[in-house]
Design a protein around this motif. Structure first.
Motif, PDB file in Angstrom:
ATOM      1  N   ARG A  74       0.835  -1.203   0.000  1.00  0.00           N
ATOM      2  CA  ARG A  74       0.000   0.000   0.000  1.00  0.00           C
ATOM      3  C   ARG A  74       0.869   1.253   0.000  1.00  0.00           C
ATOM      4  NH1 ARG A  74      -5.272   0.100   3.639  1.00  0.00           N
ATOM      5  NH2 ARG A  74      -5.811  -1.296   1.907  1.00  0.00           N
ATOM      6  N   ILE A  75       1.989   1.179   0.697  1.00  0.00           N
ATOM      7  CA  ILE A  75       2.943   2.293   0.686  1.00  0.00           C
ATOM      8  C   ILE A  75       4.254   1.739   0.128  1.00  0.00           C
ATOM      9  CG2 ILE A  75       3.993   4.160   2.018  1.00  0.00           C
ATOM     10  CD1 ILE A  75       1.912   3.748   4.146  1.00  0.00           C
ATOM     11  N   PRO A  76       4.370   1.634  -1.189  1.00  0.00           N
ATOM     12  CA  PRO A  76       5.557   0.973  -1.769  1.00  0.00           C
ATOM     13  C   PRO A  76       6.856   1.686  -1.457  1.00  0.00           C
ATOM     14  CG  PRO A  76       4.274   2.081  -3.472  1.00  0.00           C
ATOM     15  CD  PRO A  76       3.451   2.122  -2.212  1.00  0.00           C
ATOM     16  N   GLN A  77       6.802   3.010  -1.251  1.00  0.00           N
ATOM     17  CA  GLN A  77       8.038   3.735  -0.972  1.00  0.00           C
ATOM     18  C   GLN A  77       8.685   3.239   0.326  1.00  0.00           C
ATOM     19  OE1 GLN A  77       5.109   5.172  -1.494  1.00  0.00           O
ATOM     20  NE2 GLN A  77       5.260   6.375  -3.390  1.00  0.00           N
ATOM     21  N   GLU A  78       7.858   3.009   1.353  1.00  0.00           N
ATOM     22  CA  GLU A  78       8.402   2.545   2.628  1.00  0.00           C
ATOM     23  C   GLU A  78       8.955   1.131   2.508  1.00  0.00           C
ATOM     24  OE1 GLU A  78       5.772   2.945   5.887  1.00  0.00           O
ATOM     25  OE2 GLU A  78       5.580   5.127   5.715  1.00  0.00           O
ATOM     26  N   LEU A  79       8.274   0.273   1.757  1.00  0.00           N
ATOM     27  CA  LEU A  79       8.753  -1.092   1.577  1.00  0.00           C
ATOM     28  C   LEU A  79      10.065  -1.112   0.806  1.00  0.00           C
ATOM     29  CD1 LEU A  79       8.117  -4.089   2.042  1.00  0.00           C
ATOM     30  CD2 LEU A  79       6.933  -4.094  -0.156  1.00  0.00           C
ATOM     31  N   ILE A  80      10.141  -0.292  -0.241  1.00  0.00           N
ATOM     32  CA  ILE A  80      11.383  -0.220  -1.018  1.00  0.00           C
ATOM     33  C   ILE A  80      12.520   0.332  -0.162  1.00  0.00           C
ATOM     34  CG2 ILE A  80      12.489   0.917  -2.975  1.00  0.00           C
ATOM     35  CD1 ILE A  80       9.797   0.790  -4.418  1.00  0.00           C
ATOM     36  N   ARG A  81      12.216   1.326   0.668  1.00  0.00           N
ATOM     37  CA  ARG A  81      13.243   1.878   1.547  1.00  0.00           C
ATOM     38  C   ARG A  81      13.718   0.832   2.555  1.00  0.00           C
ATOM     39  NH1 ARG A  81      10.879   6.350   2.925  1.00  0.00           N
ATOM     40  NH2 ARG A  81       9.837   5.554   4.785  1.00  0.00           N
ATOM     41  N   ALA A  82      12.771   0.051   3.101  1.00  0.00           N
ATOM     42  CA  ALA A  82      13.151  -1.009   4.042  1.00  0.00           C
ATOM     43  C   ALA A  82      14.018  -2.056   3.353  1.00  0.00           C
ATOM     44  CB  ALA A  82      11.897  -1.660   4.637  1.00  0.00           C
ATOM     45  N   TYR A  83      13.679  -2.392   2.100  1.00  0.00           N
ATOM     46  CA  TYR A  83      14.514  -3.306   1.326  1.00  0.00           C
ATOM     47  C   TYR A  83      15.916  -2.727   1.149  1.00  0.00           C
ATOM     48  CZ  TYR A  83      12.105  -7.411  -0.578  1.00  0.00           C
ATOM     49  OH  TYR A  83      11.530  -8.640  -0.747  1.00  0.00           O
ATOM     50  N   GLY A  84      15.988  -1.439   0.823  1.00  0.00           N
ATOM     51  CA  GLY A  84      17.285  -0.805   0.633  1.00  0.00           C
ATOM     52  C   GLY A  84      18.130  -0.823   1.890  1.00  0.00           C
ATOM     53  N   VAL A  85      17.504  -0.538   3.047  1.00  0.00           N
ATOM     54  CA  VAL A  85      18.240  -0.574   4.315  1.00  0.00           C
ATOM     55  C   VAL A  85      18.762  -1.973   4.585  1.00  0.00           C
ATOM     56  CG1 VAL A  85      18.026  -0.325   6.818  1.00  0.00           C
ATOM     57  CG2 VAL A  85      16.992   1.378   5.311  1.00  0.00           C
ATOM     58  N   THR A  86      17.919  -2.983   4.370  1.00  0.00           N
ATOM     59  CA  THR A  86      18.339  -4.358   4.632  1.00  0.00           C
ATOM     60  C   THR A  86      19.459  -4.778   3.693  1.00  0.00           C
ATOM     61  OG1 THR A  86      16.149  -4.978   5.447  1.00  0.00           O
ATOM     62  CG2 THR A  86      17.563  -6.753   4.680  1.00  0.00           C
ATOM     63  N   ILE A  87      19.347  -4.432   2.416  1.00  0.00           N
ATOM     64  CA  ILE A  87      20.395  -4.793   1.457  1.00  0.00           C
ATOM     65  C   ILE A  87      21.705  -4.104   1.821  1.00  0.00           C
ATOM     66  CG2 ILE A  87      21.119  -4.566  -0.947  1.00  0.00           C
ATOM     67  CD1 ILE A  87      18.175  -4.933  -1.727  1.00  0.00           C
ATOM     68  N   MET A  88      21.624  -2.812   2.179  1.00  0.00           N
ATOM     69  CA  MET A  88      22.835  -2.084   2.552  1.00  0.00           C
ATOM     70  C   MET A  88      23.475  -2.677   3.803  1.00  0.00           C
ATOM     71  SD  MET A  88      24.122   0.372   4.835  1.00  0.00           S
ATOM     72  CE  MET A  88      22.686   1.236   5.472  1.00  0.00           C
ATOM     73  N   VAL A  89      22.653  -2.928   4.832  1.00  0.00           N
ATOM     74  CA  VAL A  89      23.176  -3.479   6.077  1.00  0.00           C
ATOM     75  C   VAL A  89      23.762  -4.873   5.842  1.00  0.00           C
ATOM     76  CG1 VAL A  89      22.493  -4.363   8.350  1.00  0.00           C
ATOM     77  CG2 VAL A  89      21.689  -2.128   7.592  1.00  0.00           C
ATOM     78  N   THR A  90      23.088  -5.682   5.036  1.00  0.00           N
ATOM     79  CA  THR A  90      23.585  -7.028   4.756  1.00  0.00           C
ATOM     80  C   THR A  90      24.907  -6.992   3.997  1.00  0.00           C
ATOM     81  OG1 THR A  90      21.317  -7.896   4.678  1.00  0.00           O
ATOM     82  CG2 THR A  90      23.032  -9.229   3.661  1.00  0.00           C
ATOM     83  N   ALA A  91      24.997  -6.125   2.997  1.00  0.00           N
ATOM     84  CA  ALA A  91      26.220  -6.043   2.203  1.00  0.00           C
ATOM     85  C   ALA A  91      27.396  -5.523   3.031  1.00  0.00           C
ATOM     86  CB  ALA A  91      25.989  -5.145   0.989  1.00  0.00           C
ATOM     87  N   VAL A  92      27.177  -4.419   3.748  1.00  0.00           N
ATOM     88  CA  VAL A  92      28.255  -3.845   4.552  1.00  0.00           C
ATOM     89  C   VAL A  92      28.621  -4.773   5.706  1.00  0.00           C
ATOM     90  CG1 VAL A  92      28.912  -1.912   6.040  1.00  0.00           C
ATOM     91  CG2 VAL A  92      27.625  -1.491   3.940  1.00  0.00           C
ATOM     92  N   GLY A  93      27.614  -5.297   6.398  1.00  0.00           N
ATOM     93  CA  GLY A  93      27.893  -6.181   7.525  1.00  0.00           C
ATOM     94  C   GLY A  93      28.589  -7.459   7.107  1.00  0.00           C
ATOM     95  N   THR A  94      28.179  -8.030   5.978  1.00  0.00           N
ATOM     96  CA  THR A  94      28.833  -9.257   5.517  1.00  0.00           C
ATOM     97  C   THR A  94      30.269  -8.997   5.115  1.00  0.00           C
ATOM     98  OG1 THR A  94      26.694 -10.095   4.725  1.00  0.00           O
ATOM     99  CG2 THR A  94      28.676 -11.154   3.877  1.00  0.00           C
ATOM    100  N   GLY A  95      30.506  -7.898   4.404  1.00  0.00           N
ATOM    101  CA  GLY A  95      31.874  -7.567   4.004  1.00  0.00           C
ATOM    102  C   GLY A  95      32.785  -7.315   5.193  1.00  0.00           C
ATOM    103  N   LEU A  96      32.328  -6.468   6.126  1.00  0.00           N
ATOM    104  CA  LEU A  96      33.142  -6.185   7.310  1.00  0.00           C
ATOM    105  C   LEU A  96      33.298  -7.425   8.181  1.00  0.00           C
ATOM    106  CD1 LEU A  96      31.821  -2.662   8.413  1.00  0.00           C
ATOM    107  CD2 LEU A  96      34.007  -3.215   7.328  1.00  0.00           C
TER     108      LEU A  96
END
Length: 304
Positions: A74-96
């Protein structure tokens, strides 16, 4: 004699054919059993709320409905933002996490490090005993200033001792002669680590990296502890979806207590739709790491 040998070959060929047939059928049945829960999740996510209440979860929806997905998007912007946060955290956290854990594993597996057993004990000790949730929370918020900060989603689970021990065992399987040859040629520890240890540990790194990525992808607990309502822009996917489901269940419960007809919020299909949305991308990652996964786990398990 030739007829006897020919008969034996035909018999062996027939046995192999029967064995292969039974093996394929057994594997097909086992695969179907393993895929059945996933299909049930997908089917339930596109079912109607009322049909689930009346008939339970079914392999084929008795009444098809996309209300759960419409509610989540219903609010795709918030879902996309949550996806972006998770992808960023997963990528940075996995690399570090891979960098820190692999460096620590390399040091602890190096026989030239005199105190490797003592340091290993300190790592192992933290996996058994902890200070408790309250001191840990106070330390992170008051002294490290993790409150309402994206770092709170990365650093608290950056190093896992179990993964460190797995990677340490993997590095110990590398022949010591390779390290000695590099040292004789004038290479330092950083050169040996980056140009010898890491390339030979691709299977172990892929395995541990997958574990770390799963931890970050599925983590919602740290977001619940360290993020307030004012930091909704930092909500990861799991915590964002959990908030939606909690509010939907609260609406339904309030409607039931007030004697009003059941709410139109499809809370039951939403649970399964959330599972599909949250697990889809990480499931697609596994086939690319599968060949490393089995080898890495096996070597990490049999070495001391």
């Amino acid at each position: 004699m030739s007829a006897t040998k020919s008969g034996k070959r035909k018999y062996k060929g027939y046995d192999r054919l029967v064995f292969n047939l039974i093996s394929y059928v057994a594997l097909f049945v086992l695969s179907a059993i393993c895929l059945l829960p996933f299909w049930l999740v997908i089917s339930g996510s596109v079912s109607d709320q009322q049909s689930i209440r009346l008939n339970g979860y079914q392999l084929i929806p008795s009444q098809f409905s996309l209300d759960a997905y419409k509610m989540l998007f219903r609010i795709p912007q918030e879902l996309i933002r949550a996806y972006g946060v998770t992808i960023m955290v997963t990528a940075v956290g996995t690399g570090l996490g891979l960098l820190v854990i692999s460096m620590a594993s390399y040091v602890l597996a190096n026989k030239n490090f005199r105190y490797r057993y003592q340091v290993s004990f300190f790592f192992y000790f933290t996996s058994i005993f902890g200070g408790g949730l309250v001191p840990w929370y106070i330390f992170n918020t008051k002294y490290l200033r993790f409150h309402n900060n994206v770092i709170a989603l990365i650093l608290p689970i950056l190093v896992n001792v179990t993964y460190l021990l797995i990677l340490k065992s993997y590095m110990m399987s590398i022949p010591e002669s390779l390290y000695e040859s590099a040292y004789l040629d004038g290479a330092g520890d950083m050169v040996v680590y980056f140009r010898i240890a890491l390339p030979l540990c691709k299977a172990g790194l892929a395995t541990v990296g997958l574990f770390i990525a799963l931890n970050y992808w599925n983590d919602w607990y740290n977001a619940m502890l360290f993020l307030d309502e004012g930091s909704r822009d930092l909500y990861p996917l799991q915590y964002y979806l959990n908030n939606i489901l909690t509010k939907a269940q609260a609406i339904n419960a309030a409607a039931a207590r007030s004697g009003i007809a059941a709410s139109d919020v499809p809370s039951e299909p939403m649970k399964l739709a959330m599972t599909v949305i949250a697990t889809g991308p990480i499931v697609l990652l596994y086939p690319f790491l599968q060949k490393y996964f089995v080898k890495g786990v096996t070597i990490g398990a049999v070495k001391g």
